[in-house]
Design a protein around this motif. Sequence first.
Motif, PDB file in Angstrom:
ATOM      1  N   LEU A 286      -1.239  53.987 -84.806  1.00 58.18           N
ATOM      2  CA  LEU A 286      -1.057  53.947 -86.252  1.00 58.18           C
ATOM      3  C   LEU A 286       0.162  53.103 -86.579  1.00 58.18           C
ATOM      4  N   TYR A 287       0.071  52.394 -87.684  1.00 66.86           N
ATOM      5  CA  TYR A 287       1.213  51.594 -88.138  1.00 66.86           C
ATOM      6  C   TYR A 287       1.376  51.797 -89.639  1.00 66.86           C
ATOM      7  N   THR A 288       2.579  52.165 -90.046  1.00 69.94           N
ATOM      8  CA  THR A 288       2.868  52.210 -91.477  1.00 69.94           C
ATOM      9  C   THR A 288       4.328  51.818 -91.674  1.00 69.94           C
ATOM     10  N   GLY A 289       4.806  51.839 -92.891  1.00 71.11           N
ATOM     11  CA  GLY A 289       6.175  51.391 -93.087  1.00 71.11           C
ATOM     12  C   GLY A 289       6.734  51.756 -94.443  1.00 71.11           C
ATOM     13  N   ARG A 290       8.018  51.399 -94.597  1.00 69.39           N
ATOM     14  CA  ARG A 290       8.669  51.616 -95.886  1.00 69.39           C
ATOM     15  C   ARG A 290       9.690  50.514 -96.126  1.00 69.39           C
ATOM     16  N   GLY A 291       9.739  50.061 -97.370  1.00 65.48           N
ATOM     17  CA  GLY A 291      10.774  49.111 -97.764  1.00 65.48           C
ATOM     18  C   GLY A 291      11.943  49.902 -98.312  1.00 65.48           C
ATOM     19  N   PRO A 292      13.075  49.951 -97.599  1.00 65.81           N
ATOM     20  CA  PRO A 292      14.179  50.826 -98.016  1.00 65.81           C
ATOM     21  C   PRO A 292      14.988  50.225 -99.163  1.00 65.81           C
ATOM     22  N   ILE A 321       6.577  52.905 -87.145  1.00 66.82           N
ATOM     23  CA  ILE A 321       6.954  52.872 -88.559  1.00 66.82           C
ATOM     24  C   ILE A 321       7.983  51.761 -88.769  1.00 66.82           C
ATOM     25  N   GLN A 322       7.620  50.810 -89.621  1.00 68.05           N
ATOM     26  CA  GLN A 322       8.499  49.659 -89.871  1.00 68.05           C
ATOM     27  C   GLN A 322       9.366  49.910 -91.102  1.00 68.05           C
ATOM     28  N   LEU A 323      10.668  49.715 -90.952  1.00 67.01           N
ATOM     29  CA  LEU A 323      11.563  49.760 -92.113  1.00 67.01           C
ATOM     30  C   LEU A 323      11.927  48.320 -92.446  1.00 67.01           C
ATOM     31  N   THR A 324      11.428  47.839 -93.566  1.00 70.71           N
ATOM     32  CA  THR A 324      11.608  46.418 -93.885  1.00 70.71           C
ATOM     33  C   THR A 324      12.901  46.194 -94.670  1.00 70.71           C
ATOM     34  N   ASP A 325      14.027  46.396 -93.970  1.00 74.37           N
ATOM     35  CA  ASP A 325      15.325  46.140 -94.610  1.00 74.37           C
ATOM     36  C   ASP A 325      15.451  44.660 -94.992  1.00 74.37           C
ATOM     37  N   ASP A 326      14.849  43.803 -94.159  1.00 72.21           N
ATOM     38  CA  ASP A 326      14.866  42.365 -94.459  1.00 72.21           C
ATOM     39  C   ASP A 326      14.131  42.059 -95.772  1.00 72.21           C
ATOM     40  N   GLU A 327      12.977  42.692 -95.943  1.00 73.29           N
ATOM     41  CA  GLU A 327      12.178  42.468 -97.162  1.00 73.29           C
ATOM     42  C   GLU A 327      12.982  42.828 -98.403  1.00 73.29           C
ATOM     43  N   LYS A 328      13.623  44.001 -98.376  1.00 75.16           N
ATOM     44  CA  LYS A 328      14.338  44.438 -99.578  1.00 75.16           C
ATOM     45  C   LYS A 328      15.547  43.551 -99.860  1.00 75.16           C
ATOM     46  N   PHE A 329      16.179  43.066 -98.800  1.00 74.30           N
ATOM     47  CA  PHE A 329      17.288  42.132 -98.998  1.00 74.30           C
ATOM     48  C   PHE A 329      16.804  40.868 -99.719  1.00 74.30           C
ATOM     49  N   ILE A 408       6.167  38.961 -90.917  1.00 72.30           N
ATOM     50  CA  ILE A 408       6.960  40.036 -90.306  1.00 72.30           C
ATOM     51  C   ILE A 408       6.309  41.394 -90.570  1.00 72.30           C
ATOM     52  N   GLN A 409       5.715  41.542 -91.727  1.00 71.12           N
ATOM     53  CA  GLN A 409       4.983  42.785 -91.973  1.00 71.12           C
ATOM     54  C   GLN A 409       3.642  42.783 -91.233  1.00 71.12           C
ATOM     55  N   ALA A 410       3.120  41.607 -90.956  1.00 68.89           N
ATOM     56  CA  ALA A 410       1.840  41.524 -90.239  1.00 68.89           C
ATOM     57  C   ALA A 410       1.998  41.846 -88.754  1.00 68.89           C
ATOM     58  N   LEU A 431      -4.652  51.131 -86.649  1.00 68.90           N
ATOM     59  CA  LEU A 431      -5.098  51.625 -87.958  1.00 68.90           C
ATOM     60  C   LEU A 431      -3.877  51.759 -88.862  1.00 68.90           C
ATOM     61  N   ILE A 432      -3.988  51.201 -90.053  1.00 63.73           N
ATOM     62  CA  ILE A 432      -2.856  51.184 -90.983  1.00 63.73           C
ATOM     63  C   ILE A 432      -3.166  52.017 -92.221  1.00 63.73           C
ATOM     64  N   PRO A 433      -2.513  53.173 -92.387  1.00 62.58           N
ATOM     65  CA  PRO A 433      -2.647  53.877 -93.659  1.00 62.58           C
ATOM     66  C   PRO A 433      -1.628  53.296 -94.641  1.00 62.58           C
ATOM     67  N   CYS A 434      -2.053  52.933 -95.822  1.00 62.82           N
ATOM     68  CA  CYS A 434      -1.101  52.364 -96.788  1.00 62.82           C
ATOM     69  C   CYS A 434      -1.637  52.471 -98.208  1.00 62.82           C
ATOM     70  N   ALA A 435      -0.765  52.265 -99.178  1.00 63.33           N
ATOM     71  CA  ALA A 435      -1.226  52.185-100.562  1.00 63.33           C
ATOM     72  C   ALA A 435      -1.924  50.845-100.747  1.00 63.33           C
ATOM     73  N   PRO A 440      -2.777  42.944 -99.450  1.00 65.83           N
ATOM     74  CA  PRO A 440      -2.682  41.493 -99.249  1.00 65.83           C
ATOM     75  C   PRO A 440      -2.054  41.092 -97.907  1.00 65.83           C
ATOM     76  N   TYR A 441      -1.030  41.837 -97.476  1.00 67.43           N
ATOM     77  CA  TYR A 441      -0.425  41.534 -96.183  1.00 67.43           C
ATOM     78  C   TYR A 441      -1.454  41.608 -95.056  1.00 67.43           C
ATOM     79  N   PHE A 442      -2.319  42.606 -95.175  1.00 67.22           N
ATOM     80  CA  PHE A 442      -3.205  42.852 -94.047  1.00 67.22           C
ATOM     81  C   PHE A 442      -4.503  42.050 -94.146  1.00 67.22           C
ATOM     82  N   ARG A 443      -4.810  41.563 -95.329  1.00 63.92           N
ATOM     83  CA  ARG A 443      -5.896  40.567 -95.418  1.00 63.92           C
ATOM     84  C   ARG A 443      -5.479  39.326 -94.656  1.00 63.92           C
TER      85      ARG A 443
HETATM   86  N1  TRP Z   1       6.283  46.529 -97.700  1.00 62.05           N
HETATM   87  C1  TRP Z   1       6.259  47.959 -97.661  1.00 62.05           C
HETATM   88  C2  TRP Z   1       7.119  48.511 -98.832  1.00 62.05           C
HETATM   89  O1  TRP Z   1       7.754  47.774 -99.546  1.00 62.05           O
HETATM   90  C3  TRP Z   1       6.773  48.507 -96.353  1.00 62.05           C
HETATM   91  C4  TRP Z   1       5.827  48.331 -95.218  1.00 62.05           C
HETATM   92  C5  TRP Z   1       6.068  47.576 -94.087  1.00 62.05           C
HETATM   93  C6  TRP Z   1       4.553  48.942 -95.049  1.00 62.05           C
HETATM   94  N2  TRP Z   1       5.015  47.671 -93.247  1.00 62.05           N
HETATM   95  C7  TRP Z   1       4.074  48.494 -93.786  1.00 62.05           C
HETATM   96  C8  TRP Z   1       3.785  49.829 -95.820  1.00 62.05           C
HETATM   97  C9  TRP Z   1       2.835  48.915 -93.310  1.00 62.05           C
HETATM   98  C10 TRP Z   1       2.556  50.233 -95.337  1.00 62.05           C
HETATM   99  C11 TRP Z   1       2.083  49.787 -94.086  1.00 62.05           C
HETATM  100  O2  TRP Z   1       7.141  49.691 -99.036  1.00 62.05           O
END
Ligand code: TRP
Length: 595
Positions: A286-292, A321-329, A408-410, A431-435, A440-443
């Motif tokens: 499983l892969y998911t993440g959060r933008g902090p 679980i990816q924390l996209t500190d780079d994305e939020k910056f 980087i998110q891909a 498998l990626i659970p996400c909103a 678009p990232y995963f397309r």
């Molecule tokens: N971009 C997502 C956000 O801003 C964080 C994220 C990174 C993410 N990788 C993911 C979310 C994979 C769902 C699945 O919250």
Amino acid sequence: MATPCGSLAINILKGALVKVIGFPTGRSTIGMKQSEGNKVRLTVKTTLTSKPNDATIAKVMEIANEKCKAAVPVQFFNIQRDEAEALYGECMYDKFQVPAEIKTLTVLYIDGYNFNCVRPDAEYPRNTSAISEMTLKKVKFQTSKQQLEVQVVYTPNTSANVPVVNALKSASENTNAKPTKEAIEPLITSTGMDTSNDAPPAPSTEKKGGKNQIVTPWMVSSDDGVDYNKLIKDYGSQPLSDELIQRMEKIIGQPVHPWIRRGIYFSHRDLNVMLDMYEKGTKFYLYTGRGPSSEALHLGHLLPFMFTKWLQDVFKCPLVIQLTDDEKFLWKDLALDECHRLGYENSKDIIAMGFDMKKTFIFSDLNYIQHLYPTVLEIQKRVTFNQARGIFGFTDSDNIGKQAFPAIQAAPSFSRAFKIPLKGLANMPCLIPCAIDQDPYFRMTRDVAPRMKLHKPALIHCKFFPALQGQNTKMSASAVNTAVYCTDTAKQIKKKINKHAFSGGQDTMEKQRELGANLEVDIPYQWLRFFLMDDDRLKEIGEKYSSGEMLTGEVKKELIGVLQALVKNHQEKRAAVTDEIVQEFHKVRELEWEA
Ligand code: TRP
């Protein structure tokens, strides 16, 4: 009646078909015909098992037309036949055999796009801009023979005045080096562009949903609520069907999560494929993440993690679980250290969900980037600037970091990015659970995967959690009264719900008793659909509230009780997460799971 433009049109069409559909370029041209009215027809042998869908054909035409616009030189080379075969194999040949007595081949070459033997006496325009447009006339597919016939009409671009050349003559005058084996390689090994169920998304500014609906990874808005069916259609994902849900229940031997049953997780890509593999004994991760972007998480932030925890429990699989500190910056007005710190703090809330430490790896992009980078590069090389703009709607004034970020998110969608945590498995399915806004990232990821010879990640999408004020938007971490935070006290929760939760009930008690509430827009009820796990009780409330037997105040009271318990529990769990525990989750180490 071959004309220079007609011959060129056929070659451009062939190049586009190979690129988009992905069959071998050599020996696949079965027939071609030019006829009056600038019509051409090309018949090719494909590897398809059914007729390509409209999106695929549209993509073929798009690529062909891009080639015309790009004004690419059409070159010719004379190459000794045995030398050509030794170097390129059969990739320049059509289906029919070139007679043995022919010892020199005249080959047409459009850079990285088409490489094909032509008749030495054929005439061609010197570059692709001789055609201004190609439009589709007809598509036929013969399933038994896997043959595809495409008819198009081309419009010669008379104002461009492109000179016409004789193939043999042009080849003898060509002083350029003939293409290398490596240059031709992509034509031979093309695996297509994956338009099957990943329809090309519209740019972010396009209206596509409920009224004025805009959904991108960084903005969700609509005048009258998000239209999720339309989103499924626009994005080309699959609705999560009852049939698939039943199949999942059979495989996991227990009921699915209430959020699946309630349609909160409502869409997917290739979940069925993951289940097929799982049944045959291939585990996915499983892969998911959060933008902090903020310290205080609200309840909406926790939902995907609660669901992911459930998936981990039922499938007993590893999780990254990816924390996209780079994305939020890159996107927010925040300092880099602050984003990094927020990621670290947020991981305590994530850990508090109860993830199995042995099976879970949490990483900050800033910390882990050296491990991701080789995979990031493989992805970046396969996505053009144009594609990224098309998918994400970047503009000229977006910084270049944003434009590079999607790779980087891909990258975590591919197990090769986790050599240590996933034990060196080079192509473990994911498998990626996400909103749904992350789709678009995963397309993009799914588009490059076959070209990297890797599994496409599967997805399961959820709807947005509505703000207290109503259905129309996602909650904001900056507008305090739009959300309930994980740090709110029992008293604050009570006050927020009573004061700010949008009600679908009637204005007066008399009217409510008579007409009942509109559950669709009623936030207390909608929030209960997320947080009240007892199906029977939820049903009872729905019935009584919509019929007028229950009043808004009573439903709010029920919700307040549920949320106070949930938040209190979360706060206790979070307080128990020590720095040592956080560090262990973040440590690059081998995860443990049963194969
Ligand atoms: N971009 C997502 C956000 O801003 C964080 C994220 C990174 C993410 N990788 C993911 C979310 C994979 C769902 C699945 O919250």
